[in-house]
Design an enzyme around this catalytic site. Structure first.
Site, short mmCIF file in Angstrom:
data_model
loop_
_atom_site.label_atom_id
_atom_site.label_comp_id
_atom_site.label_asym_id
_atom_site.label_seq_id
_atom_site.Cartn_x
_atom_site.Cartn_y
_atom_site.Cartn_z
CE LYS A 82 -4.32 0.30 2.56
NZ LYS A 82 -4.82 0.43 3.93
C1 E4P Z 1 -8.30 0.75 4.49
O1 E4P Z 1 -7.53 0.42 3.63
C2 E4P Z 1 -8.24 2.07 5.17
O2 E4P Z 1 -6.98 2.28 5.71
C3 E4P Z 1 -9.32 2.13 6.21
O3 E4P Z 1 -10.53 1.66 5.67
C4 E4P Z 1 -9.49 3.52 6.80
O4 E4P Z 1 -10.60 3.50 7.65
P1 E4P Z 1 -10.90 4.65 8.71
O5 E4P Z 1 -11.26 5.89 7.96
O6 E4P Z 1 -12.05 4.14 9.52
O7 E4P Z 1 -9.66 4.84 9.53
#
Ligand code: E4P
Length: 227
Positions: A82
């Site tokens: 990522k």
């Molecule tokens: C997933 O890849 C993201 O990092 C995650 O869904 C972020 O979620 P949040 O906005 O609840 O922290």
């Protein structure tokens, strides 16, 4: 639409895997911190039970992200690296994607950003619907618009609806055409629930038990004679 768990907690992921409904996992530095385990050790453990595990780089410039991304990619074949949707993140993502690593571009909040991610060969784009809702914007509209732009442009990058906060988000992501929705364990559990399912199952079992109780009890001699 595939279901991913947005978690780095091994026990939650193992439970979701046992239920047979999840196809992957997304982690981020916040989720790793919540799990309270070493990044590499935890990602490898998770990769041992499920494919498609996103693990995020934390370096701050492209060169360092490339080195870090290469290291993370070697942890396990199930890893997806990522990178953030910044100039540095996309620059690093392009090099890593060129080397055959699957890249998830994270922190996406607009259609234009999603188009930029496709230009570097991203495998996944992650629009954060919930965080847009938090600032009074329509997060799911952005997810739907990205899906629509990708379809019109015949783009193969997968749209992963992220930052899902409640079950309605999951329904909306599916209707918007998202390829994947990633959700906290609590939201996944909520998807199973319906009061009519509980009431229906309770009644079925009660009625089955009644038929068992109503059955005449055969003596062992009768049973032997019938054989
Ligand atoms: C997933 O890849 C993201 O990092 C995650 O869904 C972020 O979620 P949040 O906005 O609840 O922290």
């Amino acid at each position: 639409m595939k279901f991913y768990l947005d978690s780095a907690i091994y026990e939650e992921i193992a439970e979701g895997v046992k239920w047979g409904v999840i196809d992957g996992v997304t982690t981020n530095p916040t989720l790793i911190a919540k799990a309270g385990r070493d990044h590499e050790e935890q990602v490898k453990r998770i990769c041992g039970i499920i494919g498609n595990v996103s693990a995020e780089v934390v370096s701050e410039n492209a060169d360092d992200m490339i080195v870090e991304g290469r290291r993370i990619a070697k942890w396990h074949p199930n890893v997806i690296v990522k990178v953030p949707l910044t100039t540095e993140g996309l620059s690093a993502g392009k090099v890593l994607a060129g080397e055959g690593t699957r890249i998830n571009v994270t922190l996406c909040f607009s259609v234009n950003q999603a188009l930029l991610a496709t230009a570097i060969g991203a495998y996944i784009i992650s629009p954060f619907a919930g965080r847009l809702d938090d600032i009074n914007e329509d997060g799911m509209r952005v997810v739907a618009d990205i899906v629509s732009a990708y379809r019109q442009q015949n783009i193969k990058t997968k749209v992963l609806a992220a930052s899902m906060r409640h079950p309605m988000h999951i329904t909306q992501a599916a209707l918007a055409g998202a390829d994947i929705a990633t959700m906290p364990f609590a939201v996944l559990k909520q998807l199973f629930n319906h009061p009519l399912t509980d009431a229906g199952q309770k009644k079925f079992l009660e009625d089955y038990r009644k038929t068992q109780e109503a059955k005449p009890v055969k003596s062992s001699a009768e049973a032997a004679a019938k054989r």
